[in-house]
Structures are given as structure tokens and as C-alpha cells.
Design a protein around this motif. Sequence first.
Motif, mmCIF file in Angstrom:
data_model
loop_
_atom_site.group_PDB
_atom_site.id
_atom_site.type_symbol
_atom_site.label_atom_id
_atom_site.label_comp_id
_atom_site.label_asym_id
_atom_site.label_seq_id
_atom_site.Cartn_x
_atom_site.Cartn_y
_atom_site.Cartn_z
ATOM 1 N N VAL A 22 -11.414 3.257 -1.626
ATOM 2 C CA VAL A 22 -10.688 1.809 -0.887
ATOM 3 C C VAL A 22 -9.665 2.666 -0.179
ATOM 4 N N LEU A 23 -9.893 3.480 -0.260
ATOM 5 C CA LEU A 23 -9.143 4.294 1.232
ATOM 6 C C LEU A 23 -10.186 3.318 2.438
ATOM 7 N N PHE A 24 -11.552 4.504 2.288
ATOM 8 C CA PHE A 24 -12.564 3.963 3.013
ATOM 9 C C PHE A 24 -12.820 2.455 3.487
ATOM 10 N N ILE A 25 -12.636 1.291 2.675
ATOM 11 C CA ILE A 25 -13.064 0.014 2.526
ATOM 12 C C ILE A 25 -12.540 -0.824 2.889
ATOM 13 N N SER A 26 -10.733 -0.789 2.773
ATOM 14 C CA SER A 26 -9.353 -1.439 3.487
ATOM 15 C C SER A 26 -9.420 -0.467 5.033
ATOM 16 N N LEU A 27 -9.606 0.525 5.291
ATOM 17 C CA LEU A 27 -10.010 0.630 6.301
ATOM 18 C C LEU A 27 -10.648 -0.020 7.607
ATOM 19 N N THR A 28 -11.625 0.181 7.107
ATOM 20 C CA THR A 28 -12.594 -0.490 7.667
ATOM 21 C C THR A 28 -12.471 -2.406 7.894
ATOM 22 N N ILE A 39 -2.981 -0.444 10.380
ATOM 23 C CA ILE A 39 -3.546 0.242 9.342
ATOM 24 C C ILE A 39 -2.317 1.915 8.998
ATOM 25 N N TRP A 40 -1.582 2.449 9.678
ATOM 26 C CA TRP A 40 -0.307 3.244 9.515
ATOM 27 C C TRP A 40 0.025 2.294 8.781
ATOM 28 N N LEU A 41 1.068 1.950 9.104
ATOM 29 C CA LEU A 41 1.631 0.765 7.693
ATOM 30 C C LEU A 41 0.726 0.595 6.433
ATOM 31 N N PHE A 42 -0.518 0.263 6.112
ATOM 32 C CA PHE A 42 -1.228 0.574 5.208
ATOM 33 C C PHE A 42 -1.310 1.755 4.392
ATOM 34 N N GLY A 43 -1.675 2.702 5.861
ATOM 35 C CA GLY A 43 -1.578 4.477 4.523
ATOM 36 C C GLY A 43 -0.501 4.438 4.335
ATOM 37 N N ILE A 44 0.432 4.700 5.035
ATOM 38 C CA ILE A 44 1.882 4.942 4.483
ATOM 39 C C ILE A 44 2.290 4.542 2.757
ATOM 40 N N SER A 45 2.037 2.713 3.372
ATOM 41 C CA SER A 45 2.116 2.264 1.431
ATOM 42 C C SER A 45 1.128 2.610 0.597
ATOM 43 N N TYR A 46 -0.062 2.274 1.144
ATOM 44 C CA TYR A 46 -1.488 3.069 -0.051
ATOM 45 C C TYR A 46 -1.067 4.406 -0.481
ATOM 46 N N LEU A 47 -0.943 5.387 0.618
ATOM 47 C CA LEU A 47 -1.221 6.767 -0.450
ATOM 48 C C LEU A 47 0.523 7.551 -1.176
ATOM 49 N N SER A 48 1.682 6.239 -0.305
ATOM 50 C CA SER A 48 2.745 6.611 -1.298
ATOM 51 C C SER A 48 2.779 5.595 -2.855
ATOM 52 N N ALA A 49 2.309 4.786 -2.796
ATOM 53 C CA ALA A 49 1.852 4.090 -3.964
ATOM 54 C C ALA A 49 0.964 4.897 -5.006
ATOM 55 N N ILE A 50 -0.057 5.570 -4.922
ATOM 56 C CA ILE A 50 -1.035 6.614 -5.052
ATOM 57 C C ILE A 50 0.051 7.988 -5.935
ATOM 58 N N ARG A 119 -2.748 -11.204 2.503
ATOM 59 C CA ARG A 119 -1.169 -10.584 1.550
ATOM 60 C C ARG A 119 -0.161 -10.037 2.723
ATOM 61 N N GLY A 120 -0.778 -9.338 3.502
ATOM 62 C CA GLY A 120 0.392 -8.377 3.932
ATOM 63 C C GLY A 120 -0.418 -6.569 4.052
ATOM 64 N N VAL A 121 -0.620 -6.157 5.156
ATOM 65 C CA VAL A 121 -0.969 -4.908 4.886
ATOM 66 C C VAL A 121 -0.244 -3.774 3.988
ATOM 67 N N PHE A 122 0.794 -3.993 3.932
ATOM 68 C CA PHE A 122 2.262 -3.445 3.222
ATOM 69 C C PHE A 122 2.034 -3.278 1.812
ATOM 70 N N VAL A 123 1.861 -5.185 1.600
ATOM 71 C CA VAL A 123 2.043 -4.955 0.544
ATOM 72 C C VAL A 123 0.532 -4.519 -0.581
ATOM 73 N N ALA A 124 -0.681 -4.964 -0.100
ATOM 74 C CA ALA A 124 -1.403 -4.617 -0.232
ATOM 75 C C ALA A 124 -1.841 -3.016 -0.679
ATOM 76 N N GLY A 125 -1.154 -2.297 0.352
ATOM 77 C CA GLY A 125 -1.477 -0.864 0.623
ATOM 78 C C GLY A 125 -0.487 -0.650 -1.312
#
Length: 224
Positions: A22-28, A39-50, A119-125
Motif C-alpha cells: 500500500v505504501l508503494f502504490i500510494s506513493l506512486t 506525500i509527507w502528510l500521507f506518510g505521517i498519517s499512514y504510518l501513525s495509523a498502522i 478524500r484527502g491524503v491525511f484521511v486516506a492515510g
Amino acid sequence: MTELASFLAGLTDSYNPCSLGVLFISLTLLINLKQGRLIWLFGISYLSAIFVTYFVIGLGILRAFHLFGIHNFFGFTAGIVLIVVGLIHLFPSLFPNLPVVRWLRSCHLPGLIKRHMERGVFVAGIILGFLIGLCNLPCAGGVYLGIISYLALKTTYWQGVLNLLIFNLGFILPLVVVFILATRPAVLAKLQTGAAKFARYGVIATSVLMIAMGVGILIILSRL
């Protein structure tokens, strides 16, 4: 000693196709859409949620073991499950193609990733991180179950909580490093190729660790 073992187990558990996929697909997607700042906003929310999802799941399992006891049924069940799941991942051809076997060996990446992004990268993450935190259980959760079982046998509840935190720090650290490196398109392509090439080695490592943990738990229980 348990802190080091927890950290190393977390590092081993981190390598799985679910969270990396998911990380690779989303970053692509974000790079192709030229959304560099997001990208950084997505990464912070995605990794924090995991991290939060996986940690909370571990707390729930650890609490259940301490409430109901692991020395008998739960302990032996956990040990046997670890050995069986490890063997399924290590030698899939030896087992019939049953639904439960396919479920244990599969990793269902969340569909409609692009729609989540809209929906927005933060919510998506957050959404994708939560789903991957859940997906990690059948995909690579055997190592997690093993370390939780060991902690329930050898430590108090609060010592176990501390070790779970250390485990999850070890689990998330490689993903953070991969994310930082993968924000560059050229590096992302190389990481995707490398992940596909060495995926089998990761499966072997986690499978052997699961089996070893299962055997270790059964030995400990037989001596109590």
C-alpha cells in the motif's frame, strides 16, 4: 533481554507485502499526480495509523492472556498455532488449498486506493493505515502472537505493555526508513523491484521465527 528480543521481532515482522504494498502504490499515485508536498502528510498519517492499530491489537491480546491465563489452553494453543502457521507459510505446497490456508497466506490490499486518496491524503492515510494494521494479523501476525505469548509467560502486564511498545517501534522503524527513501521516484522504483525479488526470503525468515517461537512456548509451558 526481552526488550531486545521484542525489538528484533518487530524488525522481522515489519517486512510484509501488506504494509509495503500500500505504501508503494500510494506513493506512486501521489508522485504521478505531482503531489510532492502532500506525500509527507500521507506518510505521517499512514504510518501513525498502522502503529496505533497494531499496538492496540497487541494490547487487547496481551490483556486477554493475563485475564484468562496462558499457562494451559491459551498457551498451548498459541504455540501450536504458531508452528502450524509457520509451516503453512514455509511449505504451502504441503497443505491442501483450504480457504483458511489461502486466508493465512494472502494479503488483501485495500481496494479503491485512488478513491481513498480523493478524500484527502491525511484521511486516506488513516483509513489505509488502519486497514493494513488489521491485515497484518493474517499476513504476518504470527510473530506478533509469538512475542505476546512469550511476554504473557515471562513478564508482568505492564512490563509486557512496555515490550509491546518496543516491538511496535521495531515494526514501524523500517517502514519509516522505506518511506523516507521512497519519496524519490527513482528510489521508489528500485525499492519496488527489490521488494518483489526478495519477498520469498522475508517469508522464510518470518516462518522460521514463528516455528521457533511456537516450539519455545511449548517447551516453557511443559516445564511450568
